[in-house]
Design an enzyme around this catalytic site. Sequence first.
Site, PDB file in Angstrom:
ATOM      1  N   GLY A 211       0.836  -1.210   0.000  1.00 12.58           N
ATOM      2  CA  GLY A 211       0.000   0.000   0.000  1.00 12.58           C
ATOM      3  C   GLY A 211       0.856   1.239   0.000  1.00 12.58           C
ATOM      4  O   GLY A 211       2.056   1.182  -0.313  1.00 12.58           O
ATOM      5  N   ASN A 212       0.280   2.380   0.329  1.00 11.82           N
ATOM      6  CA  ASN A 212       1.052   3.618   0.443  1.00 11.82           C
ATOM      7  C   ASN A 212       0.395   4.514   1.498  1.00 11.82           C
ATOM      8  O   ASN A 212      -0.602   4.138   2.109  1.00 11.82           O
ATOM      9  CB  ASN A 212       1.178   4.310  -0.920  1.00 11.82           C
ATOM     10  CG  ASN A 212      -0.166   4.662  -1.499  1.00 11.82           C
ATOM     11  OD1 ASN A 212      -0.889   5.474  -0.929  1.00 11.82           O
ATOM     12  ND2 ASN A 212      -0.519   4.037  -2.619  1.00 11.82           N
ATOM     13  N   HIS A 213       0.967   5.697   1.687  1.00 11.73           N
ATOM     14  CA  HIS A 213       0.556   6.542   2.821  1.00 11.73           C
ATOM     15  C   HIS A 213      -0.620   7.474   2.515  1.00 11.73           C
ATOM     16  O   HIS A 213      -0.930   8.344   3.330  1.00 11.73           O
ATOM     17  CB  HIS A 213       1.739   7.398   3.282  1.00 11.73           C
ATOM     18  CG  HIS A 213       2.892   6.586   3.769  1.00 11.73           C
ATOM     19  ND1 HIS A 213       2.825   5.820   4.908  1.00 11.73           N
ATOM     20  CD2 HIS A 213       4.134   6.400   3.257  1.00 11.73           C
ATOM     21  CE1 HIS A 213       3.978   5.200   5.080  1.00 11.73           C
ATOM     22  NE2 HIS A 213       4.784   5.529   4.090  1.00 11.73           N
ATOM     23  N   ALA A 279      -3.611   7.637  -5.121  1.00 15.65           N
ATOM     24  CA  ALA A 279      -2.244   7.118  -5.196  1.00 15.65           C
ATOM     25  C   ALA A 279      -2.378   5.619  -5.457  1.00 15.65           C
ATOM     26  O   ALA A 279      -2.529   4.826  -4.520  1.00 15.65           O
ATOM     27  CB  ALA A 279      -1.514   7.390  -3.894  1.00 15.65           C
TER      28      ALA A 279
END
Length: 403
Positions: A211-213, A279
């Site tokens: 995943g990402n932030h 994102a």
Amino acid sequence: MNASTGLTGKKIIIGLSGSIAAYKSAFLVRLFIQAGAQVRVLMTPGATRFITPLTLSTLSKHEVWTDVLNENGWNNHVELGMWGDAFIIAPATANTLAKLASGQSDNVLVATYLSARCPVFVAPAMDVDMWYHTTTQRNIRQLIADGVEIIPAEQGELASGLIGMGRMAEPPHIFEHLRVFFRQNGPLLGKKALVTAGPTFEPIDPVRFIGNHSSGKMGIAIADALAQAGAATTLILGPSKLAPSHPNIQVVRVRTAQEMYEAAKAIHAQQDICILAAAVADYAPASPSNQKIKKTGDTLSLELHKTVDIASSLGAEKKPGQIHIGFALETENETAHALEKLKKKKFDFIVLNSLNDAGAGFNYDTNKVRFLFPDNKALDFELKSKQAVAADIVQQLVHLVQK
Ligand code: PMT
């Protein structure tokens, strides 16, 4: 109340299906009657087991239909469907959602839904596991793709005793949704907009993901600003704990890049505006494990494959008049990389944010952006709240729409 709500004289059809939340619809009917609206009530056979037609006919001051047929022939659902200015289905059980999504017209509520020419609003009510079931979520996505507005279920105590999502929205909330709908105005009134927001989570196994932030804050602020400007807005939101505040936004919750792509593609052709703020993971595990991967060796290799590029795919199908706005999140050579993306993904303009700017990018309440246009023109903005950035984007968009 009726002088200020904008609902005076509006023709509202309220359909109830069989859920304990049916009792709340008595209050809903009352709110509309007090606001000066005309109300007609429909009930599925299941709904009549939770609340009597007599209660609702007394409140609505009109006969309640519980069947397509009556003693003298049939209840003219076709005429009723044409009569309404809005049709609210509240509560909508998982069963009724499935019937609406597939057009299974075996009761007066679904028959009227199929005949309705007015906007339809659906307020689901069910237990938490039924709400999260892939079938229910698929039916909801189908209904949104069909143009239905979902008034999302709320979190709280359920009839089963469980706590979670699935409670029907409270009557004042549903009423407010309709009040805002009838009051809509703004420079983007009549336009349809799609926003992607948040991260995507790509499963490695049942407990881990890539995943990402991204928190979803930027895209959610954009969706709120678009709805505020009058656009009929759908927000396709990756895993985020947040939600938009504007009641008119359709929220489609997804998890992976592929799910986000499918949700966006399903409605892209009908949109005037697409803002791609998500994102999205660029790579995902090629074959996620069905079981938790055991800690056996000192190293673990994962084969990743490229995910679908949503912005590029929608860009390839862009129709004349459609406006696509993208984001670029960069860490070096920011402007050059953003301009490449602008051209490759056929954006009308791109919003560049750099992780080198303090307070910009993931998870902050603020952002610092530069707009870049196909003719290399640039507009720079100072650090400001994500709501203010969203307002700048919408203002720029309004210029493009009015060109
Ligand atoms: O959610 P927040 O915490 O508020 O953070 C906001 C944000 C930093 C996520 C947001 O401002 C932002 O920059 N979003 C885009 C992040 C990104 O992935 O940028 P990119 O440069 O990798 O992608 C370029 C564009 O293509 C973006 O519009 C992106 O949504 C889109 N894209 C990328 C990959 C992919 N597979 N599909 C896409 O649609």
